[in-house]
Motif scaffolding. Sequence first.
Motif, PDB file in Angstrom:
ATOM      1  N   SER A 257       0.824  -1.201   0.000  1.00  0.00           N
ATOM      2  CA  SER A 257       0.000   0.000   0.000  1.00  0.00           C
ATOM      3  C   SER A 257       0.862   1.256   0.000  1.00  0.00           C
ATOM      4  O   SER A 257       0.580   2.231  -0.701  1.00  0.00           O
ATOM      5  N   ILE A 258       1.937   1.235   0.787  1.00  0.00           N
ATOM      6  CA  ILE A 258       2.860   2.374   0.816  1.00  0.00           C
ATOM      7  C   ILE A 258       3.473   2.589  -0.567  1.00  0.00           C
ATOM      8  O   ILE A 258       3.535   3.724  -1.076  1.00  0.00           O
ATOM      9  N   VAL A 259       3.928   1.492  -1.158  1.00  0.00           N
ATOM     10  CA  VAL A 259       4.546   1.596  -2.479  1.00  0.00           C
ATOM     11  C   VAL A 259       3.538   2.103  -3.498  1.00  0.00           C
ATOM     12  O   VAL A 259       3.842   2.964  -4.335  1.00  0.00           O
ATOM     13  N   MET A 260       2.308   1.587  -3.408  1.00  0.00           N
ATOM     14  CA  MET A 260       1.275   2.010  -4.358  1.00  0.00           C
ATOM     15  C   MET A 260       1.030   3.505  -4.285  1.00  0.00           C
ATOM     16  O   MET A 260       0.965   4.202  -5.297  1.00  0.00           O
ATOM     17  N   GLN A 261       0.872   4.015  -3.073  1.00  0.00           N
ATOM     18  CA  GLN A 261       0.615   5.440  -2.937  1.00  0.00           C
ATOM     19  C   GLN A 261       1.869   6.264  -3.199  1.00  0.00           C
ATOM     20  O   GLN A 261       1.781   7.398  -3.681  1.00  0.00           O
ATOM     21  N   SER A 262       3.033   5.709  -2.894  1.00  0.00           N
ATOM     22  CA  SER A 262       4.276   6.410  -3.199  1.00  0.00           C
ATOM     23  C   SER A 262       4.469   6.529  -4.704  1.00  0.00           C
ATOM     24  O   SER A 262       5.035   7.516  -5.200  1.00  0.00           O
ATOM     25  N   ILE A 263       4.004   5.530  -5.419  1.00  0.00           N
ATOM     26  CA  ILE A 263       4.056   5.588  -6.871  1.00  0.00           C
ATOM     27  C   ILE A 263       3.303   6.816  -7.358  1.00  0.00           C
ATOM     28  O   ILE A 263       3.667   7.447  -8.348  1.00  0.00           O
ATOM     29  N   GLY A 264       2.237   7.175  -6.614  1.00  0.00           N
ATOM     30  CA  GLY A 264       1.504   8.394  -6.950  1.00  0.00           C
ATOM     31  C   GLY A 264       2.387   9.626  -6.873  1.00  0.00           C
ATOM     32  O   GLY A 264       2.243  10.556  -7.666  1.00  0.00           O
ATOM     33  N   SER A 265       3.325   9.640  -5.920  1.00  0.00           N
ATOM     34  CA  SER A 265       4.265  10.758  -5.818  1.00  0.00           C
ATOM     35  C   SER A 265       5.193  10.789  -7.027  1.00  0.00           C
ATOM     36  O   SER A 265       5.490  11.854  -7.578  1.00  0.00           O
ATOM     37  N   ILE A 266       5.656   9.611  -7.442  1.00  0.00           N
ATOM     38  CA  ILE A 266       6.519   9.531  -8.623  1.00  0.00           C
ATOM     39  C   ILE A 266       5.754   9.985  -9.860  1.00  0.00           C
ATOM     40  O   ILE A 266       6.266  10.744 -10.696  1.00  0.00           O
ATOM     41  N   MET A 267       4.505   9.520  -9.959  1.00  0.00           N
ATOM     42  CA  MET A 267       3.677   9.902 -11.099  1.00  0.00           C
ATOM     43  C   MET A 267       3.471  11.416 -11.139  1.00  0.00           C
ATOM     44  O   MET A 267       3.606  12.058 -12.188  1.00  0.00           O
ATOM     45  N   THR A 268       3.145  12.011  -9.976  1.00  0.00           N
ATOM     46  CA  THR A 268       2.903  13.453  -9.928  1.00  0.00           C
ATOM     47  C   THR A 268       4.164  14.228 -10.276  1.00  0.00           C
ATOM     48  O   THR A 268       4.109  15.218 -11.021  1.00  0.00           O
ATOM     49  N   PHE A 269       5.301  13.799  -9.745  1.00  0.00           N
ATOM     50  CA  PHE A 269       6.577  14.439 -10.063  1.00  0.00           C
ATOM     51  C   PHE A 269       6.842  14.367 -11.567  1.00  0.00           C
ATOM     52  O   PHE A 269       7.213  15.366 -12.199  1.00  0.00           O
ATOM     53  N   GLY A 270       6.639  13.182 -12.151  1.00  0.00           N
ATOM     54  CA  GLY A 270       6.854  13.010 -13.584  1.00  0.00           C
ATOM     55  C   GLY A 270       5.903  13.834 -14.421  1.00  0.00           C
ATOM     56  O   GLY A 270       6.311  14.467 -15.414  1.00  0.00           O
ATOM     57  N   MET A 271       4.619  13.859 -14.033  1.00  0.00           N
ATOM     58  CA  MET A 271       3.638  14.651 -14.767  1.00  0.00           C
ATOM     59  C   MET A 271       3.970  16.135 -14.693  1.00  0.00           C
ATOM     60  O   MET A 271       3.843  16.869 -15.693  1.00  0.00           O
ATOM     61  N   ASN A 272       4.403  16.600 -13.527  1.00  0.00           N
ATOM     62  CA  ASN A 272       4.773  18.018 -13.405  1.00  0.00           C
ATOM     63  C   ASN A 272       5.934  18.360 -14.340  1.00  0.00           C
ATOM     64  O   ASN A 272       5.959  19.435 -14.957  1.00  0.00           O
ATOM     65  N   LYS A 273       6.911  17.447 -14.450  1.00  0.00           N
ATOM     66  CA  LYS A 273       8.042  17.684 -15.350  1.00  0.00           C
ATOM     67  C   LYS A 273       7.582  17.744 -16.811  1.00  0.00           C
ATOM     68  O   LYS A 273       8.059  18.565 -17.597  1.00  0.00           O
ATOM     69  N   ILE A 274       6.656  16.861 -17.175  1.00  0.00           N
ATOM     70  CA  ILE A 274       6.138  16.844 -18.548  1.00  0.00           C
ATOM     71  C   ILE A 274       5.328  18.103 -18.827  1.00  0.00           C
ATOM     72  O   ILE A 274       5.490  18.763 -19.862  1.00  0.00           O
ATOM     73  N   LEU A 275       4.455  18.460 -17.896  1.00  0.00           N
ATOM     74  CA  LEU A 275       3.545  19.592 -18.110  1.00  0.00           C
ATOM     75  C   LEU A 275       4.272  20.930 -18.125  1.00  0.00           C
ATOM     76  O   LEU A 275       3.941  21.819 -18.918  1.00  0.00           O
ATOM     77  N   ILE A 276       5.266  21.087 -17.243  1.00  0.00           N
ATOM     78  CA  ILE A 276       5.953  22.371 -17.161  1.00  0.00           C
ATOM     79  C   ILE A 276       6.783  22.634 -18.418  1.00  0.00           C
ATOM     80  O   ILE A 276       7.159  23.776 -18.694  1.00  0.00           O
ATOM     81  N   SER A 277       7.044  21.585 -19.207  1.00  0.00           N
ATOM     82  CA  SER A 277       7.753  21.775 -20.480  1.00  0.00           C
ATOM     83  C   SER A 277       6.863  22.493 -21.503  1.00  0.00           C
ATOM     84  O   SER A 277       7.382  23.075 -22.466  1.00  0.00           O
ATOM     85  N   PHE A 278       5.540  22.432 -21.293  1.00  0.00           N
ATOM     86  CA  PHE A 278       4.613  23.196 -22.131  1.00  0.00           C
ATOM     87  C   PHE A 278       4.473  24.621 -21.591  1.00  0.00           C
ATOM     88  O   PHE A 278       4.719  25.589 -22.287  1.00  0.00           O
ATOM     89  N   THR A 279       4.061  24.730 -20.323  1.00  0.00           N
ATOM     90  CA  THR A 279       3.880  26.011 -19.663  1.00  0.00           C
ATOM     91  C   THR A 279       3.672  25.769 -18.179  1.00  0.00           C
ATOM     92  O   THR A 279       3.085  24.746 -17.791  1.00  0.00           O
ATOM     93  N   ASP A 280       4.147  26.691 -17.328  1.00  0.00           N
ATOM     94  CA  ASP A 280       3.952  26.487 -15.898  1.00  0.00           C
ATOM     95  C   ASP A 280       2.479  26.587 -15.508  1.00  0.00           C
ATOM     96  O   ASP A 280       2.067  26.129 -14.447  1.00  0.00           O
ATOM     97  N   THR A 281       1.656  27.157 -16.394  1.00  0.00           N
ATOM     98  CA  THR A 281       0.211  27.192 -16.138  1.00  0.00           C
ATOM     99  C   THR A 281      -0.375  25.782 -16.138  1.00  0.00           C
ATOM    100  O   THR A 281      -1.316  25.483 -15.400  1.00  0.00           O
ATOM    101  N   ALA A 282       0.189  24.894 -16.946  1.00  0.00           N
ATOM    102  CA  ALA A 282      -0.304  23.508 -16.991  1.00  0.00           C
ATOM    103  C   ALA A 282      -0.087  22.819 -15.653  1.00  0.00           C
ATOM    104  O   ALA A 282      -0.929  22.014 -15.220  1.00  0.00           O
TER     105      ALA A 282
END
Length: 462
Positions: A257-282
């Motif tokens: 369960s910890i790993v599953m929810q921690s994966i959410g942190s990795i996902m959010t970090f990765g998504m932020n990196k992808i989105l900010i490459s378009f615009t920080d508004t994303a």
Amino acid sequence: MKNNNLQSPAPQENKMGTMPIAPLLAGMAVPMMISMLVQALYNIVDSVFVAQISQDALNAVSLAFPLQNLMIAVGGGTGVGMNALLSRSLGEKKQDLADRAANTGIFVFLVSAVVFGVCGILLARPFFLAQTDIQPIVDYGTDYARICLGLSIGIFSQFCFERLLQSTGRTVYSMITQLIGAVINIILDPILIFGLFGFPRLEVAGAAVATVFGQIVAAFIGLWMNLRFNKDIHIRLRSIRPDRAVVREIYRVGVPSIVMQSIGSIMTFGMNKILISFTDTATAVFGAYFKLQSFIFMPVFGLNNGMVPIISYNYGAVRLDRVRDTIKLTATVATVIMVIGCSAFNLIPGVLLGFFSPSAEMLSIGTVALRVISYSFLLAGFDIIAGSVCQAIGNPVHTLICSVCRQLVALLPAAWLLAQTGKLDLVWFCFPISELVSLVLSIIFLRKTMRSAEAKIAALQG
């Protein structure tokens, strides 16, 4: 030296083994669903007030989300493991083991708080610098994260004492502690952020202080309620220490369960990196989405938390019929909640985004994002419930595999591939794609888990 053969007097039959499923689930889950909604309310209040400072301030809180989610992952996963062992022990009439689960659980929660406190103080600034070089975002985010993690004793203690109340069916008391903590946060947010009534203007740091103070007060109330009202377990200061067998069992169920929810942190970090490459508004849109979706997901998590002790208790009591009835009812209610959420995100996205003082660009990007992502809600309700059933019965690895595949194997790669088109609107389709992958795996693993449970109970009865 403790005597493992010494048994405390067994308590009377717990309501989780006798009450009809529908009223039992309602009694267990509704208070938690209400408290989760209040939690969602104060989560969004944080961002609403912070957004009035600047978009940089909103981005800072959004980029801090992976760190907060990591604390929630460890606290929630530890709570799942402790609850499963404690509820199952009560169902099996093993009072001594239930008490050891409670007291050892308190110990591991306190250790977690110390670890996160040190990491937050030392690593907050490097974490934000890894995501952006915009100085106001880095400064705001560092202040916010250092306070939330440095004083994480509040969130971990609150998690612990609320989960102990939930594991024995006292969800109303758990709701009260959450409500009190949330209300304190909501009241203090504008006072500390904007410096009202003679208080200093702390801006983003004020939101963090309000959050931590509410958590600490809720934790003390939760401790008092356990000592005063929770007669199914016995908390003793001298027993709050590591028990190797109990720690191993807590984390056998809790680590996935910890790993599953921690994966959410990795996902959010990765998504932020992808989105900010378009615009920080994303990234601001993504942060706003996470606050808004909590109004849909938090009630489902509350429903889920009400279900887990019922499943664990009745599996321990060899009542598979009650386990099945609980799964069917919970999955149905979760799906209905998600349909309502999908409808809201499709019909009034502009109204929802309006809480965050959006720019025209944020409204334009966010309207598309909310509508596309919301289609994943239609599948997510069942996926959440199926995963928790596997955990409650003792097959957490299935849930872990499902979560890894959804967020790391499906979602992030899909987001990256869609980002290569240069069209931001397409990136949001990674959420429905990943949830479809999760649905297929959830169905397979739930069927496998239930067949295994049936075979194990048949062997015991034979």
